[in-house]
Enzyme design. Structure first.
Site, short mmCIF file in Angstrom:
data_model
loop_
_atom_site.label_atom_id
_atom_site.label_comp_id
_atom_site.label_asym_id
_atom_site.label_seq_id
_atom_site.Cartn_x
_atom_site.Cartn_y
_atom_site.Cartn_z
CB ALA A 134 -0.92 -0.01 1.22
CB VAL A 135 3.54 2.46 2.27
CG1 VAL A 135 4.50 3.63 2.33
CG2 VAL A 135 2.58 2.50 3.45
CG HIS A 192 -4.87 6.52 10.77
ND1 HIS A 192 -5.46 5.53 10.03
CD2 HIS A 192 -3.66 6.03 11.17
CE1 HIS A 192 -4.64 4.49 9.98
NE2 HIS A 192 -3.55 4.77 10.66
CD GLN A 194 -1.76 4.23 6.97
OE1 GLN A 194 -2.48 3.83 6.07
NE2 GLN A 194 -0.51 3.82 7.14
CB CYS A 244 0.41 6.25 10.18
SG CYS A 244 -0.21 4.75 10.95
CB SER A 270 6.02 -8.42 -5.88
OG SER A 270 7.09 -7.90 -5.13
N PRO A 327 -20.48 -16.06 4.55
CG PRO A 327 -19.52 -18.14 4.95
CD PRO A 327 -20.48 -17.44 4.05
P1 A2P Z 1 5.97 -8.68 -1.80
O1 A2P Z 1 4.58 -8.40 -2.30
O2 A2P Z 1 6.97 -8.89 -2.90
O3 A2P Z 1 6.01 -9.78 -0.76
P2 A2P Z 1 1.62 -4.14 2.72
O4 A2P Z 1 2.14 -3.25 3.80
O5 A2P Z 1 0.65 -3.45 1.81
O6 A2P Z 1 1.12 -5.44 3.25
O7 A2P Z 1 2.91 -4.51 1.80
C1 A2P Z 1 4.08 -5.11 2.31
C2 A2P Z 1 5.23 -4.95 1.31
O8 A2P Z 1 6.41 -5.48 1.90
C3 A2P Z 1 5.01 -5.69 0.01
O9 A2P Z 1 5.44 -4.87 -1.06
C4 A2P Z 1 5.93 -6.89 0.15
O10 A2P Z 1 6.48 -7.33 -1.08
C5 A2P Z 1 7.06 -6.32 0.97
N1 A2P Z 1 7.81 -7.37 1.65
C6 A2P Z 1 7.38 -8.18 2.63
N2 A2P Z 1 8.36 -9.05 3.00
C7 A2P Z 1 9.43 -8.77 2.22
C8 A2P Z 1 10.76 -9.30 2.11
N3 A2P Z 1 11.18 -10.30 2.86
N4 A2P Z 1 11.58 -8.76 1.17
C9 A2P Z 1 11.17 -7.75 0.40
N5 A2P Z 1 9.93 -7.19 0.45
C10 A2P Z 1 9.08 -7.69 1.34
#
Ligand code: A2P
Length: 339
Positions: free
Chosen positions: A13-14, A242, A315, A130, A40, A182
């Site tokens: 999201a950020v 928020h 936020q 935040c 990703s 549900p």
């Molecule tokens: P990814 O989608 O590749 O796992 P949110 O706060 O919206 O839940 O997003 C969390 C972000 O943190 C996502 O972009 C996620 O990427 C990234 N992320 C989570 N774990 C890791 C990690 N171990 N290494 C790199 N990025 C991470």
């Protein structure tokens, strides 16, 4: 001048907001790199006209040549990869809580304590929580009238604070409820639709939650004061932005007129306060916007001389990505990346 930037957590999201802001703010980015986990990696995003592919965050030299890394991938990822990100001189602006209270890491809200960003022995600057960010911008305005001693705050925090999947969980609950299916609950302790949950982050030994304690400790660090903040943090079924009900007491009495003038003069704040015309800040007004909105300014009838008001901000923007981008912009304007 061209700055080489990286966005870590691009799919989140950020992360998505960072990508939009880089374009909207005309950020002087000469090169944009995106990072994420294997989930990703390989995904492509168009950022400020450039097609960028997500690279997997790994223990390697990928950050060589990067000037600023905007990191929002959770505290564990920040802790694990801070050294990888900063080892070749990149400045890490970290959105997680991992380093906020470290003595050698500044915790910065540009309208309040920008010069703290000048001393970065670990090449890390922390973006505050935040809920703390929007509150300290408002407290900073009042602090100029008289030093504040005590703050009580109740927050009304949107699903966005728990990330993209949490926002999707709320949307899905709306659809499932309409179709008599549900409801699924994964990201929050309880169903959020038709509910409010007085529980954000984990409980500490004193029965405050960690979110509430962040508001206590981070406010002191940002304002350089011993101000005491007692918070109750509540998740509400709002998608983003928020809201906070805030009661403050200073060393001397503050009148509502003084408070209003201070808020109106404060960079970053927009006052929306005309109750007779039903005008006051709300999450739907603040969503996707930059300012911290303040309204419902009045004398505290339970504490003569105290002030109570209502404060709303997006936020994901001021509470996260925008604050980090503003830190970077302030540093650029003050010559940090002059080559
Ligand atoms: P990814 O989608 O590749 O796992 P949110 O706060 O919206 O839940 O997003 C969390 C972000 O943190 C996502 O972009 C996620 O990427 C990234 N992320 C989570 N774990 C890791 C990690 N171990 N290494 C790199 N990025 C991470």
């Amino acid at each position: 001048m061209g700055i080489k930037i990286a966005i870590v957590g691009a799919s989140g999201a950020v992360g998505g907001e960072f990508m939009r802001l880089i374009e909207q703010c005309n950020f002087p980015a000469a090169e944009i790199r995106l990072f994420g986990s294997s989930r990703s990696a390989g995904k492509e995003y168009k950022v400020a006209g450039q097609l960028c592919k997500v690279e997997e965050l790994q223990d390697n030299d990928a950050f060589r040549g990067v000037d600023i890394a905007f990191v929002s991938a959770g505290g564990d990822t920040s802790r694990k990869y801070a050294e990888v990100i900063t080892r070749h001189g990149a400045l890490m602006i970290d959105n997680s809580s991992a380093f906020r209270m470290a003595e050698d890491v500044p915790l910065v809200v540009p309208e309040v304590n920008p010069t703290d960003a000048l001393v970065t022995p670990r090449n890390i600057i922390a973006n505050p929580n935040c809920s703390t960010i929007q509150m300290v911008v408002a407290l900073h305005a009042l602090n100029k009238i008289t030093p504040l001693r005590q703050v009580h705050v109740a927050t009304y925090q949107a699903a966005s604070g728990a990330g993209n999947l949490a926002m999707e969980e709320l949307r899905q609950q709306v659809r499932d409820e309409a179709e008599n299916r549900p409801l699924e609950v994964n990201k929050f302790a309880h169903q959020l639709l038709y509910n409010v949950i007085p529980h954000i982050d984990v409980f500490a030994d004193d029965d405050y939650t960690k979110e509430e304690l962040k508001m206590y400790h981070e406010t002191q660090k940002i304002l350089h004061s011993s101000i005491a903040v007692s918070a109750t943090c509540v998740r509400v079924p709002v998608l983003r932005a928020h809201s906070e009900a805030i009661w403050v007491e200073g060393e001397r009495a503050i009148t509502p007129e003084e408070a209003r003038r201070a808020f109106e003069a404060q960079e970053g704040i927009v006052v929306v306060d005309d109750p007779k015309q039903l005008r006051y800040p709300m999450p739907l007004l603040a969503a996707d916007q930059d300012p911290v909105y303040v309204g419902r300014i009045r004398q505290d009838i339970a504490h003569p001389g105290g002030i109570t008001f209502w404060c709303v901000a997006d936020q994901i923007r001021k509470g996260a990505a925008l604050n980090a981008v503003q830190i970077a912009e302030w540093l650029i304007a003050h010559g940090r990346f002059a080559k």
